[in-house]
Write an enzyme that holds these catalytic residues in place. Structure first.
Site, PDB file in Angstrom:
ATOM      1  N   CYS A   1       1.205  -0.802  -0.656  1.00  0.00           N
ATOM      2  CA  CYS A   1       0.348   0.204   0.243  1.00  0.00           C
ATOM      3  C   CYS A   1       1.092   1.317   0.046  1.00  0.00           C
ATOM      4  O   CYS A   1       0.540   2.283   1.140  1.00  0.00           O
ATOM      5  CB  CYS A   1      -0.786  -0.111   1.345  1.00  0.00           C
ATOM      6  SG  CYS A   1      -1.725  -1.258   1.412  1.00  0.00           S
ATOM      7  N   ALA A   2       1.526   1.225  -1.406  1.00  0.00           N
ATOM      8  CA  ALA A   2       2.973   2.546  -1.021  1.00  0.00           C
ATOM      9  C   ALA A   2       2.059   3.890  -0.555  1.00  0.00           C
ATOM     10  O   ALA A   2       2.974   4.418  -0.448  1.00  0.00           O
ATOM     11  CB  ALA A   2       3.532   2.354  -2.214  1.00  0.00           C
TER      12      ALA A   2
ATOM     13  N   GLY B   1       5.153   6.788  -0.985  1.00  0.00           N
ATOM     14  CA  GLY B   1       6.201   6.164  -1.248  1.00  0.00           C
ATOM     15  C   GLY B   1       7.251   6.321   0.205  1.00  0.00           C
ATOM     16  O   GLY B   1       8.217   6.100  -0.243  1.00  0.00           O
ATOM     17  N   GLY B   2       6.615   7.461   0.704  1.00  0.00           N
ATOM     18  CA  GLY B   2       7.250   8.152   1.675  1.00  0.00           C
ATOM     19  C   GLY B   2       8.103   6.652   2.856  1.00  0.00           C
ATOM     20  O   GLY B   2       9.127   6.576   2.923  1.00  0.00           O
ATOM     21  N   LYS B   3       7.500   5.345   2.873  1.00  0.00           N
ATOM     22  CA  LYS B   3       8.046   4.564   3.856  1.00  0.00           C
ATOM     23  C   LYS B   3       8.992   3.620   2.701  1.00  0.00           C
ATOM     24  O   LYS B   3       9.951   3.029   3.306  1.00  0.00           O
ATOM     25  CB  LYS B   3       7.068   3.521   4.530  1.00  0.00           C
ATOM     26  CG  LYS B   3       6.037   4.711   4.922  1.00  0.00           C
ATOM     27  CD  LYS B   3       4.864   3.881   6.039  1.00  0.00           C
ATOM     28  CE  LYS B   3       4.254   4.803   6.915  1.00  0.00           C
ATOM     29  NZ  LYS B   3       3.667   5.678   6.614  1.00  0.00           N
TER      30      LYS B   3
ATOM     31  N   ASP C   1      -0.092  -0.202  -5.478  1.00  0.00           N
ATOM     32  CA  ASP C   1      -0.104   1.305  -5.245  1.00  0.00           C
ATOM     33  C   ASP C   1      -1.897   1.210  -6.192  1.00  0.00           C
ATOM     34  O   ASP C   1      -1.456  -0.102  -7.662  1.00  0.00           O
ATOM     35  CB  ASP C   1      -0.489   2.099  -5.967  1.00  0.00           C
ATOM     36  CG  ASP C   1      -1.396   2.810  -4.493  1.00  0.00           C
ATOM     37  OD1 ASP C   1      -1.097   3.402  -3.373  1.00  0.00           O
ATOM     38  OD2 ASP C   1      -2.274   4.090  -5.257  1.00  0.00           O
TER      39      ASP C   1
ATOM     40  N   ASP D   1      -4.106  -3.433 -10.980  1.00  0.00           N
ATOM     41  CA  ASP D   1      -5.437  -4.056 -11.424  1.00  0.00           C
ATOM     42  C   ASP D   1      -5.755  -4.882 -11.821  1.00  0.00           C
ATOM     43  O   ASP D   1      -7.617  -4.270 -11.964  1.00  0.00           O
ATOM     44  CB  ASP D   1      -5.116  -2.888 -12.801  1.00  0.00           C
ATOM     45  CG  ASP D   1      -4.591  -3.958 -13.640  1.00  0.00           C
ATOM     46  OD1 ASP D   1      -3.892  -4.598 -12.747  1.00  0.00           O
ATOM     47  OD2 ASP D   1      -3.122  -3.252 -15.038  1.00  0.00           O
TER      48      ASP D   1
ATOM     49  N   ASP E   1       0.818  -0.740   5.274  1.00  0.00           N
ATOM     50  CA  ASP E   1       0.060   0.414   5.578  1.00  0.00           C
ATOM     51  C   ASP E   1      -1.130   0.385   4.959  1.00  0.00           C
ATOM     52  O   ASP E   1      -1.156   1.106   4.292  1.00  0.00           O
ATOM     53  CB  ASP E   1       1.500   1.546   5.002  1.00  0.00           C
ATOM     54  CG  ASP E   1       0.675   2.863   6.086  1.00  0.00           C
ATOM     55  OD1 ASP E   1       0.718   2.359   7.545  1.00  0.00           O
ATOM     56  OD2 ASP E   1       0.952   4.194   5.496  1.00  0.00           O
TER      57      ASP E   1
ATOM     58  N   CYS F   1      -2.773   4.781  10.535  1.00  0.00           N
ATOM     59  CA  CYS F   1      -1.885   6.094  11.052  1.00  0.00           C
ATOM     60  C   CYS F   1      -3.417   6.156  12.200  1.00  0.00           C
ATOM     61  O   CYS F   1      -3.532   7.978  12.079  1.00  0.00           O
ATOM     62  CB  CYS F   1      -1.851   7.286  10.526  1.00  0.00           C
ATOM     63  SG  CYS F   1      -3.050   7.284   8.694  1.00  0.00           S
TER      64      CYS F   1
END
Length: 465
Positions: A234-235, A238-240, A258, A285, A303, A356
């Protein structure tokens, strides 16, 4: 703050931003983008506007009460009275002659402000639905956390150790008039002041990424090793993903997934700037994208979409729509993603489930239910990072797929597959991804805004991301 009224220009700008949200139904981030793109403001001017407007939305019921209205919806037609209240709250002289403010009594407003300061839900900007939900989920802990949702969020960045050390970055940023200080996390720095960090040469060279300290804990919690095969299922922005690459020293492979192509395109640009060349993007997809990876990953990061309860101070406009029904929907989606995506973990591999959110229904309870239905996994550790710690709120749980797993890696089948299996149409419908604002700090200063901003609670149109 200075002891003077806001200029006519700043008053008009705040009025326009508030009206854009109230009347046009735009999110606060979009309203900022519209006006900051048109106007050339100094860093300090922009920071002041954001600080004032964000506080209005963090404590919208507080400002509404002081303005003399019982319901938030009533204030939409009286935005200038909110501007008068802004001046009162910050102890500035209240401007005269604003339209619709002829009957605004400073004396009465001050009396109401004293009353509101003694009503916790008003003082801390907590709507009724959220207070009831928070008490139900967290009990006494909720009263501890509630005040922190009214505070202004701190700014954190993550050093890109693929290119530079923390000490070297601090020196480079100092030369660009950006003051930072070290944090307890190994690669985190807190940015002090209002410096435009996204305009620095250091940012353009990919020497750092903006990322909340709590968000940085999640890749560290997964603890990937150089040479591993890692899937960030679940990018999003893409921070993680980028931090995973740094922790792996650029070695091994990362598949970032994603269901939005534009997010993956942005991730590619960010990865190129960061020098994170071991990242491969994969668009979800069809359900086959997930099934092809069954039993193949050393590490899987999930995430998942969530309520964003841990990042409310960073997305203050989102809490004024009742999110109870949305959270119920999200809980079902989270359980489905955890059940199906976990199968990408190889025997002996590790899985981190994260949100989060600080609500157990999305966090600990999800993991407990998953383990009851998946005895081939075991819980190694779990952690909740609360907003009271200073940053945003996050949950993370680390699980291991047992060596004696009954599942057959790569086949996509297990002992309870028949009972859990849904139609492909339903599965495709739940291949969702949160925008998840809180994981990374909101960047309204650069073109990376849409890539760096995530949001999870209901927006003005009542939808969830």
């Amino acid at each position: 703050m200075a002891s003077y009224s806001l200029s006519d220009f700043k008053i008009r700008l705040i009025f326009s931003i508030l009206t854009e949200v109230f009347d046009a139904g735009r999110t606060l981030d979009k309203a900022y983008a519209i006006y900051f793109k048109k106007l050339k403001l100094s860093n300090d001017e922009q920071a002041l506007i954001v600080s004032l407007v964000n506080d209005v939305f963090r404590r919208l019921n507080y400002y509404t009460y002081i303005a003399g209205y019982k319901k938030i919806k009533d204030i939409k037609k009286h935005v200038n009275k909110i501007i008068c209240v802004i001046h009162l709250v910050h102890k500035w002289p209240v401007p005269r002659g604003l339209q619709d403010c002829e009957d605004f009594s400073i004396k009465d407003a001050k009396t109401r402000m004293e009353e509101a300061d003694n009503i916790p839900n008003l003082k801390y900007g907590c709507p009724v639905w959220l207070d009831e939900f928070g008490k139900k989920e967290l009990g006494d802990r909720w009263e501890t956390e509630k005040p922190y949702f009214a505070k202004e969020p701190r700014r954190f960045i993550r050093v890109n150790t693929l290119k530079i050390t923390r000490r070297e970055l601090m020196e480079i940023l100092a030369a660009e008039n950006v003051t930072t200080r070290e944090c307890a996390l190994p690669d985190a720095l807190e940015v002090l002041g209002t410096s435009a960090i996204f305009k620095t040469a250091a940012f353009k060279k990919g020497l750092f990424e903006q990322q909340d300290a709590g968000s940085q804990e999640i890749p560290l919690f997964l603890d990937p090793r150089p040479g591993n095969k890692v899937i960030d299922a679940c990018a999003g922005a893409g921070g993680k993903t980028l931090y995973l690459s740094a922790l792996m020293k650029g070695r091994g492979s990362i598949i970032a997934m994603d269901d939005k192509q534009w997010k993956l395109d942005d991730l590619k640009l960010r990865a190129r700037r960061a020098g994170a060349y071991n990242i491969e993007t994969r668009l979800i997809d069809t359900t086959k994208v997930i099934k092809r990876q069954y039993g193949k990953a050393d590490c899987v990061l999930l995430d998942v979409p969530c309520s964003g309860s841990g990042v409310l101070k960073r997305n203050p406009d989102t809490k004024w729509t009742d999110g109870t029904d949305t959270i119920r929907e999200l809980v079902q989606i989270q359980a489905d993603i955890l059940s199906r995506y976990s199968k990408m973990t190889k025997v002996g591999g590790t899985l981190v489930y994260s949100t989060c959110s600080i609500f157990p229904c999305e966090d600990h309870n999800q993991v407990v239910a998953f383990l009851e239905n998946n005895p081939d996994f075991e819980l190694l550790n779990e952690k909740t990072v609360y907003p009271s710690a200073g940053g945003d709120g996050f949950y993370m749980a680390k699980l291991r797929r047992k060596e004696n797993s009954e599942k057959s890696p790569g086949t996509g089948k297990d002992s309870n597959a028949a009972s859990n299996e849904k139609s492909d149409a339903v599965k495709d419908n739940t291949e969702v991804r949160k925008d998840n604002p809180g994981s990374e700090n909101t960047n309204i200063e650069s073109k990376d805004t849409k890539a760096a901003t995530k949001t999870c609670l209901p927006q003005q149109n009542g939808k969830f991301c």
